[in-house]
Enzyme design. Structure first.
Site, PDB file in Angstrom:
ATOM      1  N   LYS A 205       0.835  -1.221   0.000  1.00  0.00           N
ATOM      2  CA  LYS A 205       0.000   0.000   0.000  1.00  0.00           C
ATOM      3  C   LYS A 205       0.858   1.255   0.000  1.00  0.00           C
ATOM      4  O   LYS A 205       0.603   2.190  -0.777  1.00  0.00           O
ATOM      5  CB  LYS A 205      -0.886  -0.054   1.245  1.00  0.00           C
ATOM      6  CG  LYS A 205      -2.011   0.925   1.280  1.00  0.00           C
ATOM      7  CD  LYS A 205      -2.950   0.563   2.434  1.00  0.00           C
ATOM      8  CE  LYS A 205      -2.117   0.270   3.681  1.00  0.00           C
ATOM      9  NZ  LYS A 205      -2.882  -0.306   4.771  1.00  0.00           N
TER      10      LYS A 205
ATOM     11  N   THR B 159       3.972   1.535  -0.975  1.00  0.00           N
ATOM     12  CA  THR B 159       4.723   1.584  -2.227  1.00  0.00           C
ATOM     13  C   THR B 159       3.851   2.143  -3.354  1.00  0.00           C
ATOM     14  O   THR B 159       4.297   2.973  -4.154  1.00  0.00           O
ATOM     15  CB  THR B 159       5.243   0.172  -2.567  1.00  0.00           C
ATOM     16  OG1 THR B 159       5.933  -0.345  -1.428  1.00  0.00           O
ATOM     17  CG2 THR B 159       6.214   0.201  -3.730  1.00  0.00           C
TER      18      THR B 159
ATOM     19  N   ARG C  22       2.202   7.469   7.218  1.00  0.00           N
ATOM     20  CA  ARG C  22       2.471   7.221   8.645  1.00  0.00           C
ATOM     21  C   ARG C  22       3.967   7.048   8.896  1.00  0.00           C
ATOM     22  O   ARG C  22       4.706   6.666   8.006  1.00  0.00           O
ATOM     23  CB  ARG C  22       1.733   5.957   9.104  1.00  0.00           C
ATOM     24  CG  ARG C  22       0.228   6.138   9.220  1.00  0.00           C
ATOM     25  CD  ARG C  22      -0.461   4.805   9.394  1.00  0.00           C
ATOM     26  NE  ARG C  22      -0.318   4.019   8.186  1.00  0.00           N
ATOM     27  CZ  ARG C  22      -0.352   2.698   8.136  1.00  0.00           C
ATOM     28  NH1 ARG C  22      -0.517   2.000   9.240  1.00  0.00           N
ATOM     29  NH2 ARG C  22      -0.225   2.063   6.986  1.00  0.00           N
TER      30      ARG C  22
ATOM     31  N   LYS D 113      11.643  -8.511   8.644  1.00  0.00           N
ATOM     32  CA  LYS D 113      12.189  -7.872   7.457  1.00  0.00           C
ATOM     33  C   LYS D 113      11.049  -7.143   6.753  1.00  0.00           C
ATOM     34  O   LYS D 113       9.991  -7.684   6.526  1.00  0.00           O
ATOM     35  CB  LYS D 113      12.732  -8.966   6.544  1.00  0.00           C
ATOM     36  CG  LYS D 113      13.947  -8.596   5.747  1.00  0.00           C
ATOM     37  CD  LYS D 113      14.497  -9.851   5.060  1.00  0.00           C
ATOM     38  CE  LYS D 113      15.257  -9.499   3.802  1.00  0.00           C
ATOM     39  NZ  LYS D 113      16.491  -8.772   4.039  1.00  0.00           N
TER      40      LYS D 113
ATOM     41  N   ALA E 167      -3.838   0.345  13.663  1.00  0.00           N
ATOM     42  CA  ALA E 167      -5.141   0.383  12.999  1.00  0.00           C
ATOM     43  C   ALA E 167      -6.129  -0.592  13.635  1.00  0.00           C
ATOM     44  O   ALA E 167      -7.228  -0.760  13.138  1.00  0.00           O
ATOM     45  CB  ALA E 167      -4.980   0.076  11.520  1.00  0.00           C
TER      46      ALA E 167
ATOM     47  N   PHE F 262      -3.640  -1.340   7.630  1.00  0.00           N
ATOM     48  CA  PHE F 262      -4.304  -2.619   7.374  1.00  0.00           C
ATOM     49  C   PHE F 262      -5.271  -2.524   6.191  1.00  0.00           C
ATOM     50  O   PHE F 262      -5.071  -1.716   5.286  1.00  0.00           O
ATOM     51  CB  PHE F 262      -5.003  -3.130   8.641  1.00  0.00           C
ATOM     52  CG  PHE F 262      -4.051  -3.445   9.776  1.00  0.00           C
ATOM     53  CD1 PHE F 262      -2.796  -3.993   9.536  1.00  0.00           C
ATOM     54  CD2 PHE F 262      -4.405  -3.200  11.095  1.00  0.00           C
ATOM     55  CE1 PHE F 262      -1.917  -4.293  10.581  1.00  0.00           C
ATOM     56  CE2 PHE F 262      -3.537  -3.498  12.146  1.00  0.00           C
ATOM     57  CZ  PHE F 262      -2.295  -4.043  11.876  1.00  0.00           C
TER      58      PHE F 262
ATOM     59  N   PHE G 284       3.454  -7.888  -9.474  1.00  0.00           N
ATOM     60  CA  PHE G 284       4.680  -8.620  -9.143  1.00  0.00           C
ATOM     61  C   PHE G 284       5.155  -9.341 -10.399  1.00  0.00           C
ATOM     62  O   PHE G 284       4.350  -9.650 -11.286  1.00  0.00           O
ATOM     63  CB  PHE G 284       4.419  -9.626  -8.017  1.00  0.00           C
ATOM     64  CG  PHE G 284       4.405  -9.013  -6.648  1.00  0.00           C
ATOM     65  CD1 PHE G 284       3.474  -8.049  -6.309  1.00  0.00           C
ATOM     66  CD2 PHE G 284       5.336  -9.394  -5.683  1.00  0.00           C
ATOM     67  CE1 PHE G 284       3.462  -7.481  -5.037  1.00  0.00           C
ATOM     68  CE2 PHE G 284       5.333  -8.828  -4.413  1.00  0.00           C
ATOM     69  CZ  PHE G 284       4.389  -7.869  -4.091  1.00  0.00           C
TER      70      PHE G 284
ATOM     71  N   TRP H 138       7.210  -0.818  -7.928  1.00  0.00           N
ATOM     72  CA  TRP H 138       8.466  -1.295  -7.348  1.00  0.00           C
ATOM     73  C   TRP H 138       9.582  -1.188  -8.394  1.00  0.00           C
ATOM     74  O   TRP H 138      10.632  -0.615  -8.128  1.00  0.00           O
ATOM     75  CB  TRP H 138       8.323  -2.751  -6.867  1.00  0.00           C
ATOM     76  CG  TRP H 138       9.383  -3.140  -5.877  1.00  0.00           C
ATOM     77  CD1 TRP H 138       9.267  -3.141  -4.518  1.00  0.00           C
ATOM     78  CD2 TRP H 138      10.725  -3.555  -6.162  1.00  0.00           C
ATOM     79  NE1 TRP H 138      10.447  -3.524  -3.939  1.00  0.00           N
ATOM     80  CE2 TRP H 138      11.367  -3.786  -4.916  1.00  0.00           C
ATOM     81  CE3 TRP H 138      11.444  -3.755  -7.326  1.00  0.00           C
ATOM     82  CZ2 TRP H 138      12.691  -4.212  -4.815  1.00  0.00           C
ATOM     83  CZ3 TRP H 138      12.786  -4.169  -7.242  1.00  0.00           C
ATOM     84  CH2 TRP H 138      13.388  -4.392  -5.988  1.00  0.00           C
TER      85      TRP H 138
END
Lengths: 557, 557
Positions: free
Chosen positions: B73, B75, B96, B107, B275, B303, B383, B411
């Protein structure tokens, strides 16, 4: 006017951009990482570049044993720095960072007072550049990683009852002194006893303050002993595999902070370990930077000379690679009269007998500092209630010991009030002297302790509790005996009895425990009861604080 | 290249001084309080001056329910902002702040990824400008003041068993979930059970994020209920007399932080409440500032849309005084296939059946957001393993619902990968629409809860535990019923069962408790078990982190 009102009037009208202050000692804008207009950190490339600079003269400001009457060591250090600059010496000051806990607890700042202050005082006393918070986070992250290791199978065989690493907060919170954590069943960790200290009492603060650079910081972090296995073998941060992560959290905190006095004297404020459980001095990096930037670097150490100055000489100076060229001992007429038995409420009344009686405390600290072979001066931090007769008595008593005592009105007049003191210091720094160490770190541990007790405190001998003897055996078994000693003792007395004022003699010191701090590189010798988490008073200073709708703080001293 | 490698290459070569980024939206150097060259806070006078500016269009980016497959989200929000600026829209992003706990634990950063990142990513993910630390300190200072009140005679008659205020750390530390404090005898406080949460779960974080200015912040702090007396009367921070001190600690944290994306889009990063236990949106001040500075302000909420977006609409928007002009729902083929029953390890294999099955989750969120009356778009965060057939299926399925779905490769390509999405959004923003609130805050508490459960979650009804019924009585007795509802629910499912993926229907929600948060101004409805203190995994991310001798961080994602 209150300290904060004096500071705010100055901040609005006279405070220079920190880039301009930096320029007076040869630093350019790109040497600084700005935190607003008035605060900056020195970058790593800058610290590396300064390594080639010759070092100036080093002056250590210390004091008699603290009393409720107040001594004003920081205030004198700041006023003296300003006075040296009025005398066209290039002086740079290096101080400790305030802890927020006492700020919220007791009225009284750590940024000097009156016209001898460092600014912006609100920022420095609150979050400053975040060093304390980074330390708190690093200490508690390490603690969480330790408890996670216990929870996830305990591959290192850590004994949960023998974990030395405490959590911390930068808050006076007595309810966290003794806790039980890990309750709530198998998904919420391993139950064990746990203690919270105030952040400045953590070994990691001492580590930060003794590290020479990032490489050394990481080596020291890796060596920290977090606890023992069920087989009584020490376990280090390095074995836990998180040295890098803890260093990552301290990447910015390791850089010294630059601010200014009301008179624009460059001041490095960086690090502030407790002077009982740790060594009580600001960072080696800040002091070294002050020596590289100034012709004279002025610094101070926590509590009285028996704690802070002794540790400066015997723990910090060897790491710094430089010993003080002169020592200034701060005393007040009020505090000496308190040492001489006058009640706190009566201290504004002249009492030459109490002064003569309490002088013993100052005399002992003078003799102690003279043992180190460097010139010693006494700075009388003058209060308006001091009478001329009392001041004259004190000057004369010092003269009889062969030490010069110079009154200074730094609170009321800033640097102008400390010109005579500055002149005496300049003269002292021109003399030749040789530093004499107190003890050889390679001496046996008990011999080192006895030396400190006899030569600094004036005590007769030392007895060791069973726990201390066990600890000494562990230290011997692990080959940790060559480390210097860090005494944890009450600051209120030269002895281990906080009520024994003046200069007690012939007493026996009781050692309860000896705690190895391998990261800091010293052995903490616990005497009496040393509080590593203070409490708040009945009416905390927090009750008086406020901030206006446009962000102006009030009630902060 | 890893995210940190992409970010560091950019930071060294391409990152602009933050003053230059600020200039693109009309801010001058003296509007900023610099934290280094690349971060700044906006000053109080600047915030006051901006109050007269007209507001831009508001876009809320939300997502399907989170899965272990990842949705991206942040990104997408960043890439979309960059794409809008490529299309010569003046877009400003409001995000945020990351919490350090998860950074050290799992990670995965909170600053976007690949070529859609905000920089300097290390600083933002670590201490940033100190907001989290200021919050931690403020929360724990209030806790220490409460325990000190108990210790010093308890004039307010606080029941130690009914204290609502928890301590916090910005650390994943499961061993602090259930503790006993105040042990060690009468000098170390009053023994009681105590709980530590992660900082972002504290009411004070929600308070900071909903405050319109310092005046409002203080009013909200004063209203916080810290616990109840033995007579079951609520006790507030104002009654404890420390509202000012807590506000003093948050003076700087209240100011929004300005940074930039890799493509120099101005980005405000400020505040980050959970959230579940809180409302999960960045600060009202940051979002308002983005609306004042930009023609389009892009923001996101925590979320899935069932939690973050619902709370944005029903809790944050009324305070902000502005509702979203469009909603973008982020979905991935991978996450929808996971929702459709495909195993995590198999998600890189084409599976159109699982996609069709899992689409129900997206369809429900689309319908939910459409209820609010504003245009809704779906962003497919592409992706490399997604097949063309899967993407085509997903676009077609959305078209059947009457909603446009646009693939974006943020990305790999940054803003260039989201141009089609940006074009669709610009078109959507040009349409006329009317916001429809979900519920009237003045409706009865149970009616408001039922509305959310039925209209957003797809549930049938709600049952209340005894504890919840008692809490509702307290809320009624104190006249707190008119507040909006803040549901604390698992983020993994539309229901209160984290394993019920897709779009479950006909279920009954179980309410365990209802906790009044008077400072934040909402009622937290606890369903299922909501974790407010995460734990660390078996191999924490901390194990991989390091910093070089000259201060370069590695292993941070």
């Amino acid at each position: 006017m209150s300290d904060i009102e004096i500071a705010q009037a100055n901040e609005a009208n006279e405070m220079l951009p920190i880039t301009a202050v930096a320029k007076t000692v040869g630093l350019q804008a790109d040497d600084l990482e700005l935190y607003g207009q008035a605060k900056a950190k020195l970058s790593y490339p800058t610290l590396q570049r300064l390594a080639d600079q010759p070092l100036g003269k080093l002056v250590l400001v210390t004091s008699i044993n603290p009393t409720p009457a107040g001594e004003g060591k920081s205030t004198v250090t700041i006023g003296l720095g300003d006075a040296l600059n009025l005398r066209r010496q290039k002086a740079v000051i290096a101080l400790r960072e305030p802890s927020l806990g006492p700020v919220m607890g007791m009225k009284g700042g750590a940024t000097g007072g009156g016209y001898s202050q460092v600014v912006p005082m609100e920022d420095i006393n609150l979050h400053f550049t975040g060093d304390m918070h980074a330390l708190t986070t690093a200490v508690d992250t390490l603690a969480a990683l330790i408890d996670n290791h216990l929870h996830q199978g305990n591959a290192l065989n850590l004994d949960p009852r023998r974990i030395l690493w405490h959590r911390v907060l930068d808050i006076n919170d007595r309810a966290l002194r003794h806790t039980v954590i890990g309750l709530g069943g198998p998904t919420s960790g391993v139950p064990r006893e746990n203690q919270f200290d105030i952040t400045v009492a953590s070994e990691l603060m001492a580590v930060l303050c003794l590290a020479e650079n990032m490489h050394d910081l990481k080596a020291r972090i890796g060596r920290i002993v977090i606890g023992f296995t069920y087989d009584r073998q020490p376990v280090t941060v390095s074995q836990l595999g998180v040295t890098g992560a803890i260093a990552v959290l301290l990447k910015d905190a390791l850089k010294p902070n630059l601010v200014q006095t009301l008179a624009h004297t460059p001041t490095l404020i960086h690090g502030g370990p407790f002077a009982n459980i740790a060594h009580g001095c600001n960072s080696v990096l800040a002091t070294k930077t002050a020596l590289q930037l100034g012709d004279i670097a002025l610094t101070e150490a926590g509590f009285g000379a028996d704690l802070g100055a002794e540790k400066f000489m015997d723990i910090k100076a060897p790491v710094l690679g430089k010993t003080p060229d002169a020592v200034v001992i701060v005393a007040t007429v009020r505090a000496l009269k308190y040492n001489g038995g006058q009640a706190l409420k009566d201290l504004t009344t002249e009492n030459r007998d109490a002064l003569a009686q309490g002088f013993a405390n100052l005399a002992k600290h003078v003799a102690n500092m003279q043992q180190y072979g460097r010139p010693v001066l006494v700075a009388i931090n003058r209060f308006t209630s001091d009478t001329d007769a009392e001041i004259a008595d004190l000057v004369a008593a010092c003269a009889q010991l062969g030490v010069q005592a110079i009154p200074a009105d730094v609170w009321g007049q800033g640097g102008q009030g400390a010109l005579a003191l500055a002149d005496a210091l300049i003269t002292a720094l021109a003399t030749t002297s040789r530093f004499v160490p107190l003890y050889d770190p390679k001496a046996p541990v008990k011999a080192k302790i006895t030396t400190i007790v006899q030569k600094i405190y004036g005590g007769k001998d030392v007895v060791y509790d069973h726990q201390a003897e066990l600890a000494l055996k562990t230290i011997a078994a692990n080959g940790w005996e060559d480390l210097p000693i860090c005494m944890a003792k009450t600051q209120y007395s030269l002895s281990d009895d906080p009520k024994a004022l003046g200069a007690p003699t012939g007493f026996t010191m009781h050692v309860r425990d000896v705690i190895p701090k391998l990261g800091a590189g010293f052995l903490v010798v616990m005497t009496g009861s040393v509080l590593t988490m203070p409490g708040l008073p009945k009416t905390p200073a927090a009750m008086n604080m406020d901030v206006s709708d446009d962000g102006v703080i009030s009630g902060l001293f």
